[in-house]
Design a protein around this motif. Structure first.
Motif, PDB file in Angstrom:
ATOM      1  N   VAL A  55      37.671  36.837  31.226  1.00 37.81           N
ATOM      2  CA  VAL A  55      37.205  37.409  29.966  1.00 37.81           C
ATOM      3  C   VAL A  55      35.744  37.041  29.803  1.00 37.81           C
ATOM      4  CG1 VAL A  55      37.598  37.588  27.485  1.00 37.81           C
ATOM      5  CG2 VAL A  55      39.522  37.087  29.008  1.00 37.81           C
ATOM      6  N   ASP A  56      34.866  38.029  29.861  1.00 38.52           N
ATOM      7  CA  ASP A  56      33.431  37.791  29.687  1.00 38.52           C
ATOM      8  C   ASP A  56      32.780  39.086  29.211  1.00 38.52           C
ATOM      9  OD1 ASP A  56      33.330  39.405  31.933  1.00 38.52           O
ATOM     10  OD2 ASP A  56      32.942  37.748  33.324  1.00 38.52           O
ATOM     11  N   LYS A  57      31.452  39.128  29.201  1.00 38.44           N
ATOM     12  CA  LYS A  57      30.749  40.303  28.691  1.00 38.44           C
ATOM     13  C   LYS A  57      31.009  41.538  29.538  1.00 38.44           C
ATOM     14  CE  LYS A  57      26.991  37.860  26.329  1.00 38.44           C
ATOM     15  NZ  LYS A  57      25.516  37.667  26.242  1.00 38.44           N
ATOM     16  N   GLU A  58      31.241  41.343  30.836  1.00 36.60           N
ATOM     17  CA  GLU A  58      31.531  42.483  31.709  1.00 36.60           C
ATOM     18  C   GLU A  58      32.985  42.919  31.605  1.00 36.60           C
ATOM     19  OE1 GLU A  58      30.391  41.599  35.663  1.00 36.60           O
ATOM     20  OE2 GLU A  58      28.239  41.519  35.239  1.00 36.60           O
ATOM     21  N   HIS A  59      33.861  42.026  31.130  1.00 38.41           N
ATOM     22  CA  HIS A  59      35.288  42.328  30.987  1.00 38.41           C
ATOM     23  C   HIS A  59      35.745  41.842  29.604  1.00 38.41           C
ATOM     24  CE1 HIS A  59      34.310  41.322  35.224  1.00 38.41           C
ATOM     25  NE2 HIS A  59      34.941  42.448  35.474  1.00 38.41           N
ATOM     26  N   PRO A  60      35.295  42.527  28.527  1.00 47.99           N
ATOM     27  CA  PRO A  60      35.551  42.002  27.178  1.00 47.99           C
ATOM     28  C   PRO A  60      36.917  42.350  26.605  1.00 47.99           C
ATOM     29  CG  PRO A  60      34.173  43.952  27.050  1.00 47.99           C
ATOM     30  CD  PRO A  60      34.394  43.697  28.507  1.00 47.99           C
ATOM     31  N   HIS A  61      37.570  43.391  27.107  1.00 45.47           N
ATOM     32  CA  HIS A  61      38.802  43.876  26.480  1.00 45.47           C
ATOM     33  C   HIS A  61      39.914  43.990  27.518  1.00 45.47           C
ATOM     34  CE1 HIS A  61      41.362  46.003  23.628  1.00 45.47           C
ATOM     35  NE2 HIS A  61      41.591  46.911  24.558  1.00 45.47           N
ATOM     36  N   GLY A  90      35.897  51.118  37.539  1.00 46.70           N
ATOM     37  CA  GLY A  90      36.940  50.892  36.546  1.00 46.70           C
ATOM     38  C   GLY A  90      37.960  49.842  36.920  1.00 46.70           C
ATOM     39  N   ALA A  91      37.943  49.320  38.144  1.00 46.32           N
ATOM     40  CA  ALA A  91      38.941  48.328  38.569  1.00 46.32           C
ATOM     41  C   ALA A  91      38.575  46.959  38.013  1.00 46.32           C
ATOM     42  CB  ALA A  91      39.030  48.277  40.090  1.00 46.32           C
ATOM     43  N   THR A  92      39.551  46.261  37.442  1.00 47.75           N
ATOM     44  CA  THR A  92      39.345  44.909  36.933  1.00 47.75           C
ATOM     45  C   THR A  92      40.156  43.875  37.691  1.00 47.75           C
ATOM     46  OG1 THR A  92      41.071  45.290  35.261  1.00 47.75           O
ATOM     47  CG2 THR A  92      38.800  45.723  34.608  1.00 47.75           C
ATOM     48  N   VAL A  93      41.225  44.307  38.358  1.00 49.30           N
ATOM     49  CA  VAL A  93      42.073  43.398  39.132  1.00 49.30           C
ATOM     50  C   VAL A  93      42.368  44.058  40.475  1.00 49.30           C
ATOM     51  CG1 VAL A  93      44.296  42.206  39.259  1.00 49.30           C
ATOM     52  CG2 VAL A  93      43.121  42.396  37.067  1.00 49.30           C
ATOM     53  N   ASP A 137      40.731  39.909  23.559  1.00 48.47           N
ATOM     54  CA  ASP A 137      39.357  40.360  23.383  1.00 48.47           C
ATOM     55  C   ASP A 137      38.396  39.187  23.447  1.00 48.47           C
ATOM     56  OD1 ASP A 137      39.572  43.183  23.048  1.00 48.47           O
ATOM     57  OD2 ASP A 137      40.456  42.834  21.069  1.00 48.47           O
ATOM     58  N   LEU A 138      37.187  39.465  23.906  1.00 43.86           N
ATOM     59  CA  LEU A 138      36.119  38.461  23.909  1.00 43.86           C
ATOM     60  C   LEU A 138      35.608  38.285  22.479  1.00 43.86           C
ATOM     61  CD1 LEU A 138      34.111  36.664  25.513  1.00 43.86           C
ATOM     62  CD2 LEU A 138      32.639  38.679  25.682  1.00 43.86           C
ATOM     63  N   LYS A 139      35.547  37.038  22.030  1.00 47.57           N
ATOM     64  CA  LYS A 139      35.062  36.759  20.678  1.00 47.57           C
ATOM     65  C   LYS A 139      33.559  36.987  20.628  1.00 47.57           C
ATOM     66  CE  LYS A 139      36.826  33.280  18.553  1.00 47.57           C
ATOM     67  NZ  LYS A 139      37.153  31.877  18.147  1.00 47.57           N
ATOM     68  N   GLY A 144      37.942  39.445  38.132  1.00 53.45           N
ATOM     69  CA  GLY A 144      36.558  38.997  38.050  1.00 53.45           C
ATOM     70  C   GLY A 144      35.618  39.644  39.041  1.00 53.45           C
ATOM     71  N   LEU A 145      36.129  40.505  39.946  1.00 53.94           N
ATOM     72  CA  LEU A 145      35.241  41.213  40.857  1.00 53.94           C
ATOM     73  C   LEU A 145      34.573  42.378  40.120  1.00 53.94           C
ATOM     74  CD1 LEU A 145      37.389  41.327  44.123  1.00 53.94           C
ATOM     75  CD2 LEU A 145      35.783  39.573  43.364  1.00 53.94           C
ATOM     76  N   LYS A 146      33.384  42.736  40.549  1.00 55.89           N
ATOM     77  CA  LYS A 146      32.603  43.756  39.855  1.00 55.89           C
ATOM     78  C   LYS A 146      32.846  45.143  40.454  1.00 55.89           C
ATOM     79  CE  LYS A 146      28.780  41.464  40.592  1.00 55.89           C
ATOM     80  NZ  LYS A 146      27.350  41.020  40.573  1.00 55.89           N
ATOM     81  N   PRO A 147      33.109  46.135  39.610  1.00 52.32           N
ATOM     82  CA  PRO A 147      33.278  47.500  40.130  1.00 52.32           C
ATOM     83  C   PRO A 147      32.008  47.979  40.834  1.00 52.32           C
ATOM     84  CG  PRO A 147      34.050  47.329  37.855  1.00 52.32           C
ATOM     85  CD  PRO A 147      33.333  46.055  38.154  1.00 52.32           C
TER      86      PRO A 147
END
Length: 412
Positions: free
Chosen positions: A357-363, A191-194, A409-411, A122-125
């Motif tokens: 899972v949100d708009k910034e991390h949809p996939h 590009g980091a998500t975790v 995936d984000l619905k 959930g941290l932002k690149p």
């Protein structure tokens, strides 16, 4: 001259080492505006205590009593009369206002090593954050004959990329318990998500090297807005106030230098007017920016899609167990081609991590790689995904030729 040069080198080394140390919060200032924490690990309250480390540290075991032995740790609400009074009595944890709040109490292992691992999503690149944590040496000054004291290093990474490393330095024993806060800044790479947080005690175990930890916070660093000074624009003069004096403008004919001699002339180009056409807006294609390379173990094996899940925006909790008899299966997990969990043993206790899972991390693509087949092939596991009120149970089988993949995936 040689002596001065040597002193300069030693001074540079000293400054470099000082910059690598974790800073105590007192007197430290950052050019940042901090809001509430985006991550808060306070180890919970009351009973029962829940495991916080995502992977069990290799040299430590979790126990459920307030005075852990060498190589053990616990999540306790207090300490009292431990080891014949060699430890401080802590009536409560560090967190203010939480009744029966817990802290992590660690009795150092005989050998230096890792005592805490956690994975943060959930941290932002491309964003800078402040990391902070509170420690207290729970040994009383003078009660131990050993020279060892906690010396903690904290590594923050994403996959194989090392983001930052901090150090507390030696946390010495005291006559009264003193909690100290340590802080440092790090920037999440593109590009980091975790990101992974790993803590090591670099000192040998023994009386003197025992400590408690609490209140791990991560706050976003927002740079202050620069003040904008608006200069007043003078109003145009009224027509009757304008007194233009008409004067004839002399026309001066200047010879134009021949083109062939242009390179040799001393023409003052600063007086030549330039016609500037506005450039077309730059087209930036983002599909391939910061693309993470595919790890060899994924590129060279078949990746069977086990499950595809669509969910509303949520924080998904993922737990991974050994499915059936505990037979020594170990796995490595990749998240969007980035290393998430390395060589973790599957047991009846889950390996737990969270994905936002949100708009910034949809996939999200989770690929589980079998490190071995255990004593009973193949490598089997049970993955439980919880998102909001929904729970998914996925039975996974992987081999040394075939990985297992789950897509989230984000619905829309």
């Amino acid at each position: 001259m040689y002596k001065n040069r040597l002193l300069s080198i030693l001074y540079f080394i000293f400054i470099l080492m000082a910059c690598c140390f974790f800073k105590q919060a007192k007197g430290q200032q950052y050019d940042c505006n901090f809001k509430g924490p985006v991550i808060n690990i306070d180890f919970g309250t009351g009973e029962p205590d829940k495991e916080v480390t995502a992977v069990r540290p290799p040299n430590y075991h979790k126990v459920n009593f307030v005075c852990p032995n060498d190589g053990d740790y616990t999540y306790a609400t207090y300490t009292s009369d431990c080891f014949g009074g060699n430890w401080h009595t802590l009536a409560e944890d560090h967190t203010a206002g939480d009744a029966d709040g817990r802290m992590m109490v660690v009795n150092a292992s005989e050998d230096p090593g890792t005592f805490f691992i956690n994975y943060i999503s959930g941290l932002k690149p491309n964003t800078t954050y402040e990391f902070s944590v509170w420690f207290v040496n729970i040994c009383i000054t003078g009660n131990c004959g050993t020279i060892y004291s906690p010396d903690i290093s904290i590594d923050i990474s994403s996959g194989d990329f090392k983001i930052a490393r901090f150090s507390t330095g030696v946390i010495s024993p005291t006559t009264q318990p003193v909690w100290k806060k340590y802080t440092g800044l790090f920037t999440v790479p593109p590009g980091a998500t975790v990101v992974a947080i790993k803590m090591d005690d670099n000192a040998n175990g023994g009386c003197g090297n025992d400590f408690a930890m609490d209140d791990i916070l991560i706050k976003e660093c927002r740079l202050p807005e620069l003040p904008v000074t608006v200069q007043p624009v003078p109003l145009p003069a009224k027509p009757d106030e304008v007194k233009a004096e008409k004067k004839p403008v002399p026309v001066v004919k200047q010879p134009v230098p021949a083109l062939a001699n242009a390179k040799k002339s001393n023409v003052d180009i600063s007086r030549v007017p330039l016609a500037v056409n506005p450039a077309a807006p730059a087209m930036v294609k983002t599909d391939n920016l910061f693309k993470v390379p595919v790890p060899t173990v994924i590129a060279t094996r078949a990746n069977l899609l086990i499950k595809k899940i669509e969910t509303e925006a949520t924080e998904m909790v993922i737990e991974l167990y050994d499915n059936g008899e505990i037979d020594g299966d170990t796995v490595t997990i990749y998240h969007n081609n980035q290393l998430l969990v390395a060589h973790a043993g599957l047991t009846a206790k889950p390996i737990t991590f969270k994905i936002k899972v949100d708009k910034e991390h949809p996939h999200h693509e989770l690929v589980m790689v079998a490190d071995n087949l255990g004593s009973i092939p193949p490598n089997t596991s049970l993955m439980i995904l919880t998102a909001g009120g929904k729970r998914y149970e996925i039975f996974i089988s992987s081999t040394e030729q075939k990985n297992a993949k789950i897509v989230i995936d984000l619905k829309e």
